[in-house]
Design a protein around this motif. Sequence first.
Motif, PDB file in Angstrom:
ATOM      1  N   SER A  38       0.931  -1.381  -0.150  1.00  0.00           N
ATOM      2  CA  SER A  38       0.101  -0.001   0.013  1.00  0.00           C
ATOM      3  C   SER A  38       0.729   1.177  -0.085  1.00  0.00           C
ATOM      4  O   SER A  38       1.953   1.334   0.611  1.00  0.00           O
ATOM      5  N   LYS A  40      -0.534   3.693   1.382  1.00  0.00           N
ATOM      6  CA  LYS A  40      -1.129   4.591   2.654  1.00  0.00           C
ATOM      7  C   LYS A  40      -0.611   3.738   3.818  1.00  0.00           C
ATOM      8  O   LYS A  40      -0.594   2.497   3.788  1.00  0.00           O
ATOM      9  N   VAL A  43      -4.560  -0.341   5.631  1.00  0.00           N
ATOM     10  CA  VAL A  43      -5.002  -1.166   4.446  1.00  0.00           C
ATOM     11  C   VAL A  43      -6.745  -0.796   4.176  1.00  0.00           C
ATOM     12  O   VAL A  43      -7.432  -0.505   5.078  1.00  0.00           O
ATOM     13  N   SER A  47      -7.417  -2.805  -1.258  1.00  0.00           N
ATOM     14  CA  SER A  47      -6.248  -3.222  -1.379  1.00  0.00           C
ATOM     15  C   SER A  47      -6.099  -5.012  -1.408  1.00  0.00           C
ATOM     16  O   SER A  47      -5.374  -5.885  -1.674  1.00  0.00           O
ATOM     17  N   HIS A  85       6.018   0.426  -5.758  1.00  0.00           N
ATOM     18  CA  HIS A  85       4.581   0.131  -5.365  1.00  0.00           C
ATOM     19  C   HIS A  85       4.093  -0.894  -6.284  1.00  0.00           C
ATOM     20  O   HIS A  85       3.626  -2.129  -5.971  1.00  0.00           O
ATOM     21  N   ARG A  89       3.227  -5.003  -6.187  1.00  0.00           N
ATOM     22  CA  ARG A  89       1.882  -5.214  -6.352  1.00  0.00           C
ATOM     23  C   ARG A  89       1.633  -6.193  -7.274  1.00  0.00           C
ATOM     24  O   ARG A  89       1.129  -7.043  -7.482  1.00  0.00           O
TER      25      ARG A  89
END
Length: 187
Positions: A38, A40, A43, A47, A85, A89
């Motif tokens: 993430s 941020k 969560v 996500s 990221h 991911r």
Amino acid sequence: MSATTVAGAAKAAVTKSSPSTNTVYLFRHIQTSQVLVSLKNSVEKQSLKQITDVTRRPPHVRPDHWHPLVAIQGFSRPQDALSFHNSLRDHQLNLHSVKVADKEHMTQPRRLRAPQEMNQVDSTLVKMVELLNTHPTIKANQGKGLHILWERDGVRKQILEKEGLSLLEGIEHGDLIVKRGRDIANA
């Protein structure tokens, strides 16, 4: 003052006031060892789409089940954090398909396969180290300015020793301070 000047100033103020735009977070599920990436420090429901196997995906986010694992701070630009990221991911999205494609893995009974499919901590951390070592911007700076906060120092040592990996020399390490089991205090 024109509207574009005001909009530009507002955008600059938002960028300066939110240091988390240059931080990438990894969270682990305390029961299943699944990992989410993430931008941020918490969560969110969207996500959960990173877990491609819908039979293993939790139906909703329970904040008390997702514990911070790693916070990577100090990307020079938000675009660098975003590209890192996205790479991590994408690795997460492909984990399930790789295991399903393995015939030896699929011949095991489901009760033995399920924990192996959900345990993503080691493979994600290994991929994180590989991406940090090969990311063009980080490699160009020799890792200087990058700071990795770990849930426990033992996690870092275990991954690096187990896999025989090493991080760039300029990368600093620290402890991730977590309050109430899930709130990140220093990232």
